[in-house]
Design an enzyme around this catalytic site. Sequence first.
Site, PDB file in Angstrom:
ATOM      1  N   ARG A  72       0.853  -1.199   0.000  1.00 48.78           N
ATOM      2  CA  ARG A  72       0.000   0.000   0.000  1.00 48.78           C
ATOM      3  C   ARG A  72       0.883   1.242   0.000  1.00 48.78           C
ATOM      4  O   ARG A  72       1.833   1.347   0.788  1.00 48.78           O
ATOM      5  CB  ARG A  72      -0.921   0.001   1.218  1.00 48.78           C
ATOM      6  N   ARG A 141      -1.959   6.400   9.751  1.00 52.99           N
ATOM      7  CA  ARG A 141      -1.859   5.881   8.388  1.00 52.99           C
ATOM      8  C   ARG A 141      -2.126   6.966   7.350  1.00 52.99           C
ATOM      9  O   ARG A 141      -2.197   8.147   7.689  1.00 52.99           O
ATOM     10  CB  ARG A 141      -2.829   4.701   8.229  1.00 52.99           C
ATOM     11  N   LYS A 205      -3.865   0.738  14.983  1.00 54.27           N
ATOM     12  CA  LYS A 205      -3.856   1.657  13.849  1.00 54.27           C
ATOM     13  C   LYS A 205      -4.610   2.942  14.196  1.00 54.27           C
ATOM     14  O   LYS A 205      -5.468   2.972  15.075  1.00 54.27           O
ATOM     15  CB  LYS A 205      -4.482   0.989  12.630  1.00 54.27           C
ATOM     16  N   LYS A 207      -6.374   6.441  12.153  1.00 54.74           N
ATOM     17  CA  LYS A 207      -6.780   6.957  10.844  1.00 54.74           C
ATOM     18  C   LYS A 207      -7.261   8.401  10.968  1.00 54.74           C
ATOM     19  O   LYS A 207      -8.098   8.709  11.809  1.00 54.74           O
ATOM     20  CB  LYS A 207      -7.881   6.076  10.247  1.00 54.74           C
ATOM     21  N   CYS A 425     -14.452  -4.439   0.015  1.00 53.10           N
ATOM     22  CA  CYS A 425     -13.054  -4.719   0.320  1.00 53.10           C
ATOM     23  C   CYS A 425     -12.547  -5.827  -0.603  1.00 53.10           C
ATOM     24  O   CYS A 425     -13.317  -6.436  -1.346  1.00 53.10           O
ATOM     25  CB  CYS A 425     -12.903  -5.132   1.783  1.00 53.10           C
ATOM     26  N   CYS A 431      -6.972 -11.941   1.203  1.00 51.54           N
ATOM     27  CA  CYS A 431      -7.011 -11.437   2.572  1.00 51.54           C
ATOM     28  C   CYS A 431      -7.152 -12.597   3.553  1.00 51.54           C
ATOM     29  O   CYS A 431      -8.100 -13.387   3.473  1.00 51.54           O
ATOM     30  CB  CYS A 431      -8.164 -10.456   2.763  1.00 51.54           C
ATOM     31  N   CYS A 470     -15.331  -9.703   6.067  1.00 58.24           N
ATOM     32  CA  CYS A 470     -15.199  -9.990   7.496  1.00 58.24           C
ATOM     33  C   CYS A 470     -15.683  -8.763   8.251  1.00 58.24           C
ATOM     34  O   CYS A 470     -15.953  -7.715   7.654  1.00 58.24           O
ATOM     35  CB  CYS A 470     -13.754 -10.344   7.840  1.00 58.24           C
ATOM     36  N   CYS A 474     -13.237  -2.719   6.512  1.00 52.68           N
ATOM     37  CA  CYS A 474     -12.387  -1.889   5.652  1.00 52.68           C
ATOM     38  C   CYS A 474     -13.182  -1.047   4.657  1.00 52.68           C
ATOM     39  O   CYS A 474     -12.751   0.040   4.296  1.00 52.68           O
ATOM     40  CB  CYS A 474     -11.380  -2.773   4.919  1.00 52.68           C
TER      41      CYS A 474
END
Length: 571
Positions: A72, A141, A205, A207, A425, A431, A470, A474
């Site tokens: 990414r 991120r 994480k 954001k 996603c 994944c 899942c 995302c």
Amino acid sequence: MTGPSRNERIKEESRLLRGTIAEGLERRITGALAEDDTQLGKFHGFYQQDDRDLRPERAKKKMEPAYSFMIRVRLPGGVCTPSQWLQMDDIAGTFANGTLRLTTRQTFQFHGVIKSNLKRTMQALDAALLDTIAACGDVNRNVLATSNPWQSQAHGAAYELAREISEHLLPRTGAWREIWLDGEKLAGGEAEDEPLYGRTYLPRKFKTVVAVPPANDVDVFAQDLGFVAVLDEAGAVAGWNVTVGGGMGMTHGEPTTWPRTADLLGFCTTEQAVDVAEKVVLVQRDFGDRSNRKHARLKYTIDDRGIGWFREEVERWLGYRLGEPRPMAFGHTGDRFGWVEDHEGFWHYTLFIENGRIKDTALRAMRTGLRKIAGIHEGEFRLTANQNLIVSRIAPPMRARIEALLEEHGLANGWSGLRLNSMACVALPTCGLALAESERYLPDLVTALEDTLEEAGLRDDEIVIRMTGCPNGCARPYLAEIGLVGRAPGKYNLYLGAAFDGTRLNKLYRRDVGHDAIVEELRPLFARYAREREEGERFGDFVLRAGIIAATAAGRRFHEDLPPEVERWAR
């Protein structure tokens, strides 16, 4: 008291994100990296994956999984030059699987990069003046910024703020340049540290986004930290409302996890904004849960301690008080498609990229067409947080040439309102968290739902539908008017009732439904919506007013007030 999680140990012992990644790259006997290094790799912008479609056959032959890596890019605000576009396209064809993917984090992803090409890919990105530092991992991120081209003056301010925050909150370790660009290694005994993050970085994480109303195209309420432009009468940015504590991830069957919409923290000036971002990060660094990663996001820190406490801590670090939030209102979360002229006379064309995947097909030579456009375009490209693309700042003499290329390669818009507001996603086959299909399945589901919408006379109506393989969220499914979250192969939980403007979560409506059941559940609801909706009423608002589903007033209430048949299952 529970001690730090395994990931905390990995970070502590990593020598500031070095681990044994460099040594692992030289191990030709396997296509994988060591287990601890796969966690550190996220800070370098890549995930180790394998092709799950091939697992059974390879296991039968006693072969290791078909390992590859997703990479990414860090691209603050989603803006790149035509030259960089061409370089990204070259990387996709040379080192990856021949496709580009535009992500919900407003950047590029490459899929299918094998270990022997990891370093070459990073070096090619560096040659394009790009990198992957902190694109993943327990750090701030890629910073998103609104893409709306019709407010270019405010967009410029949003983009600059996103870029400044991204640079300010970057990790300072030299590990990335040392490993991937053969940069100078530290001499023995030379000190190195992370002045902002410390040696264990953040608990999870983080954001950050920058938004300009009325467009909520970055889904500001889904993010840990947001800056929302407050405009003066002339349309210039007078300052920023600050939001904190949003987040989408949860875990099936664990009611102590939930998605959450962000709270308003206060107001700051442009001169204060980067400082505010830093101090929000510092409070989460010091108080976030480092023992339970499922409880480690900022949303839980705020839910546990309260927004009043959090504001006091941020202001203690700042040394001054934030202003009170100013009035703001959003109209939509989607992109505005087609041609728009800005205040400077430049043209912008927003085109739909289904689930962000750029490739050539028999119907649409998308990758070829965009490569040709990049070859003549003198402006810029803007990736959107909805996985779409804006060919931006087109000078008037160039519009006809670019328009012809869009038509020639099947890139001109002409899609249903549902498809234009769809998002998925990646999920299977790569994944490792995916429980069900998403990117490969949502287009077929949308096609089936378009038939039901056609029956109800709703084909052109904008309804937001999002799918993930899942519950980690995302594609931000819990802020979709129709959200679908994978539970098992071919089975999804169906959520309804989010706000079209991204300010309200949806609610679980049906559990473990497959393709036919999804269509049959939505068919009568579409019909009722067409018959009974009020003037200007959105689908998500209608299902609440009609009593079909209860509203989710807060993240903690996400698992409450469920329909009777779902409630019985939940008990």
